[in-house]
Design a protein around this motif. Structure first.
Motif, mmCIF file in Angstrom:
data_model
loop_
_atom_site.group_PDB
_atom_site.id
_atom_site.type_symbol
_atom_site.label_atom_id
_atom_site.label_comp_id
_atom_site.label_asym_id
_atom_site.label_seq_id
_atom_site.Cartn_x
_atom_site.Cartn_y
_atom_site.Cartn_z
ATOM 1 N N TYR B 34 0.833 -1.207 0.000
ATOM 2 C CA TYR B 34 0.000 0.000 0.000
ATOM 3 C C TYR B 34 0.866 1.254 0.000
ATOM 4 N N LYS B 147 -8.293 5.991 0.301
ATOM 5 C CA LYS B 147 -9.345 5.214 0.967
ATOM 6 C C LYS B 147 -9.715 3.983 0.142
ATOM 7 N N CYS B 149 -7.858 2.406 -1.828
ATOM 8 C CA CYS B 149 -6.740 1.468 -1.829
ATOM 9 C C CYS B 149 -6.597 0.692 -0.517
ATOM 10 N N THR B 150 -7.183 1.190 0.585
ATOM 11 C CA THR B 150 -7.037 0.446 1.843
ATOM 12 C C THR B 150 -7.614 -0.957 1.680
ATOM 13 N N THR B 151 -8.862 -1.042 1.219
ATOM 14 C CA THR B 151 -9.500 -2.361 1.119
ATOM 15 C C THR B 151 -8.894 -3.173 -0.019
ATOM 16 N N GLY B 197 -9.440 -4.371 8.002
ATOM 17 C CA GLY B 197 -9.757 -3.497 6.858
ATOM 18 C C GLY B 197 -10.543 -2.282 7.304
ATOM 19 N N THR B 198 -11.487 -2.499 8.225
ATOM 20 C CA THR B 198 -12.320 -1.387 8.680
ATOM 21 C C THR B 198 -11.489 -0.375 9.475
ATOM 22 N N TYR B 201 -9.214 1.566 7.065
ATOM 23 C CA TYR B 201 -9.994 2.588 6.367
ATOM 24 C C TYR B 201 -10.314 3.758 7.308
ATOM 25 N N VAL B 204 -7.331 6.081 7.829
ATOM 26 C CA VAL B 204 -7.089 6.954 6.673
ATOM 27 C C VAL B 204 -8.164 8.031 6.600
ATOM 28 N N ALA B 205 -9.421 7.643 6.849
ATOM 29 C CA ALA B 205 -10.510 8.623 6.807
ATOM 30 C C ALA B 205 -10.338 9.683 7.889
#
Lengths: 260, 224
Positions: B34, B147, B149-151, B197-198, B201, B204-205
């Motif tokens: 990432y 965002k 790209c995180t998942t 994953g959550t 995300y 990053v958010a």
């Protein structure tokens, strides 16, 4: 020749379109003395903004000669000879008010202490002391436009170019800012080029009014404004003021083609 | 599906193993891919921003890379880069590079004409304009890319492990435990991946809200 702040000789700008050439400006001859307040007035499409943008080297003329402080516009831009105020305040939303005013000083490489002094002084001039830490979107339109004027003033260029800076503001705010701008001009003695749609605004502010007309964009009249330099807002009700406003209106009519 | 109590039991019994899998798949494979892939996307966008030719020319190439099916590229990357996390990172890089690039290219063009004219009136250099106007204005777009790209990165790292890995990792564990019909462990791994994953995300958010606090889509929310 260099005593003129701005001098244009036979200046023209045309650009090709699908339906042939459009003459945005034709045969513009104008000399602006240092320290003058020039208002450019005319209907949409008369080239008043285009002329200001040529002075600022944001647009290139296709014919004629223009000198700004005795230099070509490009050289004058590099010498940071003018501050430009756009129709909208155009503050950067990620910067606080103080940081927005500081932007040109950062670009031009002023040192930190001088930057802070100049930002404080410029914000004081436009009456925005105390709003340094606010962000643009937290301020009213009038305050944002004042911040943009502070931003144009802070690096102390000799020439101030203003493109309908108060066009989007309501009349009360506009009156107030006109008054402040006039005081500012008298205090600083800068050369001002001011584009406007409004006859009262032009007559109230300017020492000379340049009337322009569209298709092709050209100067149709230059009117001396002999109102006293001390101008309270009430001067707009005086017979001298109304007489000059009428002159401007007649010149605009004679130019014709104001249907848009 | 196994009962929740059985899945909880799988967590309790396999704590160290689950943690080892998470480190292998997320911290080594997904996260390094990432960081490298997104940085490469951002840097490429900045470098090609000046040239319309490169902008037009590189986007189809990036698009082509993104269109490569992961089930085809993953075994090839394993052959090239070995069974370790490096091949997983390579898969992740191939997956996140293009979405990041295209968002960043878009973002770098998002300053308006008047904001650019203003910089011109100061006779600002190209790089001054880049750092004081173009990049800050691009941040909302950059975070959209980050965002997304995180998942993507987590999915890429997990799926890549199906095609060869050392004997640990979320993807490795899922594929082998399915074979042994140990569905409680499979579910435990799925939950670990989903929570990771959550959280990723969310982090990053959260930094997006810090950086683009000025953007209309953000500033309204915190005020009211």
């Amino acid at each position: 020749m260099s005593e003129h702040a701005i001098s244009a000789v036979d200046l023209g700008l045309e650009f090709p379109t699908r339906d042939g050439k459009i003459e945005a400006l034709q045969q513009i001859n104008l000399e602006v003395e240092s320290g003058e307040f020039i208002a450019l007035i005319g209907p949409s499409g008369c080239g008043k903004t285009t002329f200001l943008r040529i002075v600022a080297a944001l647009e290139k003329p296709t014919s004629g000669v223009i000198r700004v402080n005795g230099l070509s516009p490009e050289e004058a831009r590099k010498a940071r000879s003018y501050g430009y105020v756009f129709q909208a305040a155009g503050l950067y939303p990620w910067r606080s008010i103080a940081a927005n005013v500081r932007l040109p000083l950062e670009v031009m490489g002023f040192d930190r202490r001088e930057r802070d002094d100049r930002v404080r002084h410029a914000l004081d001039l436009v009456g925005l002391s105390g709003f340094e830490k606010q962000f643009p979107w937290q301020l009213s339109g009038g305050m944002q436009q004042r911040a943009s004027i502070a931003r144009a003033l802070c690096f102390d260029a000799d020439i101030l170019l203003m493109d309908e800076p108060f066009g989007a503001l309501d009349e009360i705010v506009r009156d107030h800012l006109n008054e402040q701008l006039l005081a500012l001009w008298q205090k600083t003695g800068k050369t001002v080029g001011f584009v406007t749609h409004s006859i009262p605004e032009a007559v109230y502010l300017a020492s000379r009014i340049v009337v322009m007309s569209p298709r092709p964009g050209r100067i149709t009249a230059v009117i001396e404004n002999d109102l006293p330099t001390e101008r309270p807002l009430e001067i707009r009700d005086s017979s001298e003021f109304i007489a000059i406003a009428q002159k401007v209106r007649h010149a605009l009519r004679a130019g014709g083609d104001a249907h848009d | 599906m196994p009962a929740p109590s059985v899945i909880i039991g799988a967590f309790a019994g396999n704590g160290a193993m689950l943690w080892g899998d998470l480190v292998q798949t997320f911290f080594k494979g997904a996260l390094s891919g990432y960081v490298i892939g997104c940085s490469a996307g951002i840097l490429t966008a900045i470098l090609i921003h000046r040239s319309l030719f490169l902008r037009r020319g590189l986007l189809p190439v990036g698009n082509f890379l993104a269109a490569l099916p992961i089930v085809g590229t993953a075994p090839i990357f394993v052959m090239w880069f070995g069974f370790g996390w490096q091949s997983k990172a390579a898969v992740v890089i191939a997956m996140v590079y293009f979405p990041m690039l295209i968002n960043m290219v878009e973002g770098l063009s998002s300053s308006d004409a008047m904001q650019r004219d203003l910089m011109k009136t100061y006779a600002a250099s190209y790089w001054q304009t880049m750092f004081k106007l173009t990049l800050p204005a691009a941040m909302p777009f950059a975070f959209n890319g980050l965002k997304i790209c995180t998942t993507l990165s987590l999915i890429g790292a997990i799926v890549a492990e199906f095609f060869g890995s050392p004997t640990l990792g979320i993807g490795f564990r899922i594929s082998t435990e399915v074979g042994r019909l140990a569905l409680d462990v499979v579910w435990a791994e799925i939950i670990v991946a989903a929570v990771t994953g959550t959280v990723f995300y969310g982090l990053v958010a959260a930094s997006e809200r810090g950086v683009t606090f000025w953007h209309p889509s953000i500033r309204g929310r915190s005020a009211s």
